[in-house]
Scaffold this motif. Structure first.
Motif, PDB file in Angstrom:
ATOM      1  N   THR A  89       0.845  -1.186   0.000  1.00 49.08           N
ATOM      2  CA  THR A  89       0.000   0.000   0.000  1.00 49.08           C
ATOM      3  C   THR A  89       0.878   1.232   0.000  1.00 49.08           C
ATOM      4  N   SER A  95       0.738   5.903  -0.853  1.00 48.84           N
ATOM      5  CA  SER A  95      -0.055   7.118  -0.946  1.00 48.84           C
ATOM      6  C   SER A  95       0.540   8.038  -2.003  1.00 48.84           C
ATOM      7  N   THR A 115       0.287  12.260  -3.255  1.00 45.20           N
ATOM      8  CA  THR A 115      -0.174  13.615  -2.981  1.00 45.20           C
ATOM      9  C   THR A 115      -0.215  14.399  -4.285  1.00 45.20           C
ATOM     10  N   THR A 144      -4.507  14.065  -1.023  1.00 42.78           N
ATOM     11  CA  THR A 144      -3.744  12.832  -0.856  1.00 42.78           C
ATOM     12  C   THR A 144      -4.697  11.650  -0.968  1.00 42.78           C
ATOM     13  N   THR A 148      -4.821   7.194  -1.294  1.00 39.12           N
ATOM     14  CA  THR A 148      -4.055   5.971  -1.050  1.00 39.12           C
ATOM     15  C   THR A 148      -4.404   4.938  -2.098  1.00 39.12           C
TER      16      THR A 148
END
Length: 522
Positions: A359, A361, A363, A419, A421
């Motif tokens: 996983t 993220s 931005t 942001t 994910t």
């Protein structure tokens, strides 16, 4: 003469498709079976009685190749049970005839439901004079009332009644709670309405040249042809500046059966201005469609079969409007669109890594000072393995074609970055290359590395100084000989050098994590 009931069509040689018309032919005769050859046909009559006999009256033509006899005549009750059979002798070529049935003591006339004849000598070309019938309809699309009128302008009193096919448009439907009223009672079975005269109106003719009854039906209308409707003309009839009368032509080029319709007519698509209100809607000589107006949309709904639409019958609707406003034709002839906003996507190191999944993220920032929709196209980080699939939270995944994902959102601005994910699954592991340790990795080991006993197995702990997840590999020279046994890692052994790297469950490493495996050489 007794007269019996004829559905719309008659026999072979006549137009059965005419059953769908609203003009009911004189007489009431139903062809039940296809003829064995051109000379025979089976027909059913709803019986009437006269002088203690059940009788049926029919006119027929003369076919030179057939002798014109009635072969059999049968009485049956409502359940189809045979009551009696007769073979009357009818002279050849007689244009009309009566079939008598002297009832046996066991047969009550009230129990007779139908008379079946097998007749030789068809097709018919003459019909004995019978009452004529006409139907008028008051139609609301989802329901209708139909009035059936029987007419006999002669002085001869004739029995009357009707069997009417109601299993096809426009009569198709189901009976209302109050199915019928007037000079006849109605019953419904297998798509057929049967009208039976009431006792006080048993005949038509003489001083009562017409008899009529009305029946009510409910139905599910065919789906509107809205998707196929097009407006092919917008014609001004009169224009006084703040209002006008106009006519539009609506066509349904792909609809071949008469169909109800609904049209959302958008005034903004035309140059005639946006009405403040629609004051009237009409179709000359026909029932007006219903309408509602919420500027700039005028919704028109067909409420009568008079203006159902098909490819062969366009509809012309007129309307009157007031309070018309006209838009500025060019409020800003040369607007400055400005530079389109740019978007930057920064991919953070995966937060977790499970060998075949991880996983992370992203931005998103922009140079736009106002909130704007955004979309970014970026690759899943190749250093962590190429995913077979990706799911996104906090944004919309528009597309994923490994390793590239396209993600969008409703709003981002320079002061409010976004942001989101993502979760990568089905990751193809990236194997380390080269003969040395992978970047940032160190290792320490304990144990002897031989396989004489468990305590001599060497345990190796791998660490990393790299802040991002990465695959790992270490190279060890144990100065032993024999065959390699390795656990919790992949490995190769060439007799001098052991190269070990992670398995699916411990494939990636970063600073703050450790990977441990064991080996021995026997």
């Amino acid at each position: 003469m007794a007269v019996l009931l004829l559905l719309f069509a008659i026999f072979a040689g006549m137009n059965v498709a005419a059953a769908a018309t609203l003009n009911v032919s004189a007489g009431k005769l139903t062809a039940m079976d296809a003829p064995v050859d051109r000379c025979y046909s089976s027909v059913e009559f709803i019986p009437v009685t006269r002088g203690g006999n059940v009788v049926a009256v029919v006119g027929r033509g003369v076919d030179p190749a057939c002798n014109g006899d009635i072969v059999t005549a049968t009485l049956r009750d409502s359940s189809g049970t045979l009551l009696s059979t007769s073979v009357p002798s009818i002279p050849v070529g007689q244009p009309s005839f009566t079939v008598p049935f002297p009832p046996s003591p066991q047969v009550a006339l009230s129990s007779v439901s139908s008379v079946w004849l097998t007749i030789k000598g068809f097709p018919l070309n003459r019909v004995f004079p019978l009452p004529s019938y006409a139907i008028s309809m008051n139609d609301w699309t989802q329901a209708y009332n139909a009035t059936v009128t029987a007419t006999n302008n002669t002085s001869t009193l004739l029995p009357w009644g009707l069997s009417l096919a109601i299993d096809r448009a426009p009569l198709n439907g189901t009976p209302c709670a109050t199915a019928g009223w007037g000079d006849a009672t109605t019953s419904f079975s297998d798509g057929v309405l049967t009208a039976t005269p009431i006792a006080s109106a048993a005949t038509v003719g003489g001083s009562n040249p017409t008899r009529s009854f009305t029946f009510c039906m409910e139905r599910s209308a065919p789906p509107p042809a809205e998707d196929d409707l097009i407006v092919t003309a917008f014609d001004m009839l009169s224009n006084w500046g703040t209002g006008y009368n106009a006519e539009i032509t609506i066509e349904a080029p792909n609809t071949f059966e008469p169909t109800p319709w609904v049209l959302d007519f958008d005034f903004s698509e035309y140059e005639h201005g946006i009405p403040g209100s629609v004051d009237s809607v009409w179709i000359p000589g026909k029932t007006a469609p219903s309408y509602s107006y919420s500027a700039p949309i005028l919704t028109l709904t067909a409420v009568s079969t008079q203006h159902w639409i098909s490819a062969f019958e366009p509809v012309q609707v007129r309307f009157g409007v007031s309070g018309v406003t006209y838009p500025d034709p060019d409020p800003d002839p040369d607007p400055d669109p400005g530079d389109p906003p740019t978007f930057t996507a920064t991919v953070a190191s995966p937060a977790t890594h499970g060998g075949t999944s991880y996983t992370g993220s992203v931005t998103v920032t922009t140079n736009s000072t106002t909130a704007v929709p955004w979309q970014v196209i970026l690759d899943a980080p190749a250093a962590y393995g190429v995913p077979a699939g990706v799911t996104v939270s906090g944004a919309t995944l528009d597309d994923y074609a490994a390793p590239t994902m396209t993600v969008s959102g409703a709003s981002v601005s320079a002061s409010s970055p976004v942001t989101f994910t993502y979760a990568a699954t089905g990751v193809a592991q990236v194997m380390p290359t080269g003969s040395g340790n992978s970047p940032g990795t160190t290792f320490s080991s304990t144990g002897g590395g031989q396989c004489n006993n468990a305590s001599q197995r060497r345990s190796v702990t791998v660490t990393s100084t790299t802040p991002d997840w990465h695959p790992w590999q270490v190279v060890i020279t144990p100065n032993l000989t024999g065959n390699l046994t390795i656990e919790n890692a992949n490995g190769t052994w060439d007799g001098t050098t052991l190269t070990a790297w992670g398995t699916a469950s411990n494939w990636a490493i970063k600073s703050g994590t450790t990977r441990t495996f064991q080996y021995c050489i026997r």
